[in-house]
Design a protein around this motif. Sequence first.
Motif, PDB file in Angstrom:
ATOM      1  N   ALA A 119      13.217  78.894  79.657  1.00  0.00           N
ATOM      2  CA  ALA A 119      13.762  77.811  78.826  1.00  0.00           C
ATOM      3  C   ALA A 119      12.788  76.635  78.767  1.00  0.00           C
ATOM      4  N   THR A 120      12.174  76.315  79.891  1.00  0.00           N
ATOM      5  CA  THR A 120      11.217  75.211  79.941  1.00  0.00           C
ATOM      6  C   THR A 120       9.992  75.517  79.088  1.00  0.00           C
ATOM      7  N   GLU A 121       9.456  76.710  79.235  1.00  0.00           N
ATOM      8  CA  GLU A 121       8.288  77.107  78.439  1.00  0.00           C
ATOM      9  C   GLU A 121       8.637  77.201  76.959  1.00  0.00           C
ATOM     10  N   LEU A 122       9.844  77.631  76.654  1.00  0.00           N
ATOM     11  CA  LEU A 122      10.277  77.724  75.258  1.00  0.00           C
ATOM     12  C   LEU A 122      10.309  76.340  74.622  1.00  0.00           C
ATOM     13  N   ALA A 123      10.829  75.358  75.334  1.00  0.00           N
ATOM     14  CA  ALA A 123      10.870  73.986  74.801  1.00  0.00           C
ATOM     15  C   ALA A 123       9.466  73.520  74.450  1.00  0.00           C
ATOM     16  N   LYS A 124       8.532  73.820  75.331  1.00  0.00           N
ATOM     17  CA  LYS A 124       7.145  73.408  75.097  1.00  0.00           C
ATOM     18  C   LYS A 124       6.524  74.170  73.933  1.00  0.00           C
ATOM     19  N   SER A 125       6.724  75.484  73.886  1.00  0.00           N
ATOM     20  CA  SER A 125       6.088  76.283  72.824  1.00  0.00           C
ATOM     21  C   SER A 125       6.697  76.007  71.450  1.00  0.00           C
ATOM     22  N   LEU A 126       7.996  75.794  71.385  1.00  0.00           N
ATOM     23  CA  LEU A 126       8.620  75.489  70.092  1.00  0.00           C
ATOM     24  C   LEU A 126       8.163  74.138  69.551  1.00  0.00           C
ATOM     25  N   CYS A 127       7.800  73.245  70.446  1.00  0.00           N
ATOM     26  CA  CYS A 127       7.326  71.909  70.049  1.00  0.00           C
ATOM     27  C   CYS A 127       5.795  71.876  70.000  1.00  0.00           C
ATOM     28  N   ASP A 128       5.201  73.024  69.744  1.00  0.00           N
ATOM     29  CA  ASP A 128       3.742  73.153  69.587  1.00  0.00           C
ATOM     30  C   ASP A 128       2.953  72.649  70.789  1.00  0.00           C
ATOM     31  N   GLY A 129       3.458  72.934  71.972  1.00  0.00           N
ATOM     32  CA  GLY A 129       2.742  72.604  73.197  1.00  0.00           C
ATOM     33  C   GLY A 129       2.975  71.205  73.722  1.00  0.00           C
ATOM     34  N   ALA A 130       3.737  70.390  72.984  1.00  0.00           N
ATOM     35  CA  ALA A 130       4.006  69.024  73.442  1.00  0.00           C
ATOM     36  C   ALA A 130       4.943  69.058  74.650  1.00  0.00           C
ATOM     37  N   GLU A 131       4.725  68.138  75.565  1.00  0.00           N
ATOM     38  CA  GLU A 131       5.599  68.035  76.727  1.00  0.00           C
ATOM     39  C   GLU A 131       6.987  67.577  76.281  1.00  0.00           C
ATOM     40  N   PRO A 132       8.045  68.053  76.927  1.00  0.00           N
ATOM     41  CA  PRO A 132       9.400  67.609  76.580  1.00  0.00           C
ATOM     42  C   PRO A 132       9.544  66.097  76.764  1.00  0.00           C
ATOM     43  N   TYR A 133      10.454  65.504  75.975  1.00  0.00           N
ATOM     44  CA  TYR A 133      10.715  64.065  76.072  1.00  0.00           C
ATOM     45  C   TYR A 133      11.320  63.711  77.419  1.00  0.00           C
ATOM     46  N   GLU A 134      12.260  64.507  77.861  1.00  0.00           N
ATOM     47  CA  GLU A 134      12.956  64.276  79.122  1.00  0.00           C
ATOM     48  C   GLU A 134      12.597  65.399  80.096  1.00  0.00           C
ATOM     49  N   PRO A 135      12.552  65.105  81.397  1.00  0.00           N
ATOM     50  CA  PRO A 135      12.310  66.189  82.366  1.00  0.00           C
ATOM     51  C   PRO A 135      13.496  67.151  82.396  1.00  0.00           C
ATOM     52  N   ARG A 164      14.332  77.710  61.476  1.00  0.00           N
ATOM     53  CA  ARG A 164      13.724  78.936  62.000  1.00  0.00           C
ATOM     54  C   ARG A 164      13.473  78.818  63.500  1.00  0.00           C
ATOM     55  N   ARG A 165      12.915  77.696  63.936  1.00  0.00           N
ATOM     56  CA  ARG A 165      12.629  77.518  65.361  1.00  0.00           C
ATOM     57  C   ARG A 165      13.910  77.275  66.160  1.00  0.00           C
ATOM     58  N   GLN A 166      14.894  76.624  65.556  1.00  0.00           N
ATOM     59  CA  GLN A 166      16.173  76.466  66.248  1.00  0.00           C
ATOM     60  C   GLN A 166      16.871  77.809  66.413  1.00  0.00           C
ATOM     61  N   MET A 167      16.742  78.692  65.425  1.00  0.00           N
ATOM     62  CA  MET A 167      17.321  80.035  65.554  1.00  0.00           C
ATOM     63  C   MET A 167      16.617  80.816  66.656  1.00  0.00           C
ATOM     64  N   ALA A 168      15.299  80.666  66.772  1.00  0.00           N
ATOM     65  CA  ALA A 168      14.553  81.330  67.851  1.00  0.00           C
ATOM     66  C   ALA A 168      15.044  80.833  69.205  1.00  0.00           C
ATOM     67  N   ARG A 169      15.255  79.529  69.315  1.00  0.00           N
ATOM     68  CA  ARG A 169      15.779  78.935  70.550  1.00  0.00           C
ATOM     69  C   ARG A 169      17.176  79.483  70.857  1.00  0.00           C
ATOM     70  N   ASP A 170      18.045  79.490  69.838  1.00  0.00           N
ATOM     71  CA  ASP A 170      19.415  79.966  70.029  1.00  0.00           C
ATOM     72  C   ASP A 170      19.453  81.432  70.435  1.00  0.00           C
ATOM     73  N   ALA A 171      18.524  82.232  69.896  1.00  0.00           N
ATOM     74  CA  ALA A 171      18.472  83.656  70.254  1.00  0.00           C
ATOM     75  C   ALA A 171      18.080  83.836  71.718  1.00  0.00           C
ATOM     76  N   VAL A 172      17.156  83.020  72.199  1.00  0.00           N
ATOM     77  CA  VAL A 172      16.763  83.109  73.621  1.00  0.00           C
ATOM     78  C   VAL A 172      17.939  82.700  74.513  1.00  0.00           C
ATOM     79  N   ILE A 173      18.616  81.627  74.160  1.00  0.00           N
ATOM     80  CA  ILE A 173      19.776  81.191  74.946  1.00  0.00           C
ATOM     81  C   ILE A 173      20.852  82.280  74.939  1.00  0.00           C
ATOM     82  N   TYR A 174      21.095  82.867  73.771  1.00  0.00           N
ATOM     83  CA  TYR A 174      22.125  83.905  73.672  1.00  0.00           C
ATOM     84  C   TYR A 174      21.722  85.145  74.476  1.00  0.00           C
TER      85      TYR A 174
END
Length: 182
Positions: free
Chosen positions: A58-74, A96-106
């Motif tokens: 989940a942590t790596e997904l947040a970073k990769s979906l945001c094009d490598g940017a660090e998350p806003y919050e820890p 599209r990227r939100q659906m990718a995120r939702d699929a990983v969570i699901y």
Amino acid sequence: MHSGDTSTPAERLRLIDKYFLAPGGGGPRAERTARATEPAAALRLDVYDHLRGSVDEATELAKSLCDGAEPYEPRPAKLEDTYRWLVEETSHLDQRRQMARDAVIYRQGLQHAILMGDADIICRHPCPDCVTWGLVWDRHREQVVCRNHHCADDDGRPTTWTLKQLAEDHIARKNHLVARAT
């Protein structure tokens, strides 16, 4: 405080951490154990690996979906807050990227349910190919299998799906229904 709804991925993650991590907890027996010359592990290593892998993914997904940017919050300390955090960190992204995120969570929610012994959760999904309700979890192959004989290949072998494919299909169907309803 938790919601009490055991059907969400976040609640399943909390339950696994609370009830399945200690030796003697529910679920299948640990495959990875301490050597016999050492004291028994204080926790079930296979469950620990599952929890750690889920949160790290989940942590790596947040970073990769945001094009490598660090998350806003820890990332939150409580495991069950991981998915809420992931959604908040990626809520500004395109569909599209939100659906990718939702699929990983699901998918992780399906994995949590299976680890907790609820493989019947697979039966609640239609087959992505034939759209019938004949799916079952094959724990030996760790795949979803469609039991509908019309869905089999030319040699009579059943159609199989990964949990990732099933989750992606579920999220796509859900989003299609939402789009049609508006």
